[in-house]
Design an enzyme around this catalytic site. Structure first.
Site, short mmCIF file in Angstrom:
data_model
loop_
_atom_site.label_atom_id
_atom_site.label_comp_id
_atom_site.label_asym_id
_atom_site.label_seq_id
_atom_site.Cartn_x
_atom_site.Cartn_y
_atom_site.Cartn_z
CG ASP A 1 -1.64 1.27 1.46
OD1 ASP A 1 -2.37 1.69 0.56
OD2 ASP A 1 -1.44 1.88 2.53
CE1 TYR B 1 -0.88 9.03 -1.49
CE2 TYR B 1 -2.61 7.53 -2.21
CZ TYR B 1 -1.73 8.56 -2.47
OH TYR B 1 -1.69 9.12 -3.73
NE ARG C 1 -5.37 8.19 5.20
CZ ARG C 1 -5.23 7.54 4.07
NH1 ARG C 1 -5.57 8.10 2.91
NH2 ARG C 1 -4.74 6.30 4.07
CB SER D 1 -1.95 3.14 -4.16
OG SER D 1 -2.45 4.31 -3.54
#
Length: 246
Positions: free
Chosen positions: A9, A11, A40, A115
């Site tokens: 992944d 982030y 976020r 991602s």
């Protein structure tokens, strides 16, 4: 078992999403931390909502929309240049200090990113951080027009790398991503960067729960979904040793 590919992944796993806090504080003094955390949370929420509603928009749009939401609910007026400066940071997120060395040590296995990021965001981020020299592929869910943790997103790994799920070690620090990858049938390592003990200590040391502490409580701990990672580590630097045993 032979692991032919290690897939990350992006982030929160290879790139520190909290590194946006400096620019949010600079653009909106006194609000940097709350902006960073609400942004976020809404960013992730919008990916799940759009997938469920089958109304896909790419991650660059999701990122802009979730920042716009955050500034609006906090009552913050802004000029377009301030907004764009904050958004631009997503193309220059800080790489975790041990990321490059860990990836280099995992060769000659195939290395890739899977991602939610849109292709333009990921290409810029990978290039700006220098990981383009180590990665064999940067895979965006945009090809399927659905976000992780949809099984269709994880299926892209095999389509791009030519691997079966049991030949892949998938790495994420995001518990929801760990659960999705495990449900799909991948071998999964979770990077537990925040322990429950650290969470408990952060709460008792303050009369008020800080935004970052709240974020960690709801986004960094393994979810109760009946799906557990195969490996639990605390940093990227532990991965080469695990991969060597598989």
């Amino acid at each position: 078992m032979t692991i032919k590919a290690v897939v990350f992944d992006a982030y929160g796993t290879l790139y520190d999403i909290q590194s946006v806090a400096e620019i949010t504080e600079d653009a909106f003094p006194g609000y940097g931390e709350i902006i960073t955390q609400v942004w976020r949370i809404k960013q992730l929420e919008y990916t799940w909502l759009r997938s469920l509603m089958q109304r896909y928009q790419d991650f660059s749009t999701v990122t802009r929309d979730s920042l716009a939401y955050t500034l609006r609910v906090l009552g913050l007026a802004y000029e377009s240049d301030a907004f764009d400066r904050v958004i631009e940071k997503y193309l220059h997120l800080d790489l975790y200090p041990d990321a490059a060395d860990a990836l280099a040590a995992l060769k000659p296995r195939k290395l890739a990113i899977l991602s939610n990021g849109s292709p333009d965001m990921l290409d810029a981020l990978v290039h700006n951080s220098g990981l383009d020299k180590l990665l064999d592929a940067t895979i965006s869910v945009d090809a399927k027009k659905v976000f992780k943790p949809s099984p269709q997103a994880y299926a892209l790994i095999g389509e791009v790398l030519g691997t079966r799920p049991d030949e892949v070690l998938f790495i994420s620090s995001n518990p929801w991503d760990v659960a999705g990858a495990k449900a799909f049938g991948l071998n999964v390592a979770w990077i537990e960067r925040v322990t429950p003990e650290a969470m408990a200590l952060a709460c008792v040391e303050s009369d008020l729960v800080a935004p970052l502490t709240m974020f960690k409580a709801i986004r960094t701990q393994m979810d109760e979904l009946g799906l557990a990672p195969d490996h639990r580590v605390h940093s990227l630097s532990e991965l080469p040793e695990i991969a060597a045993r598989l």
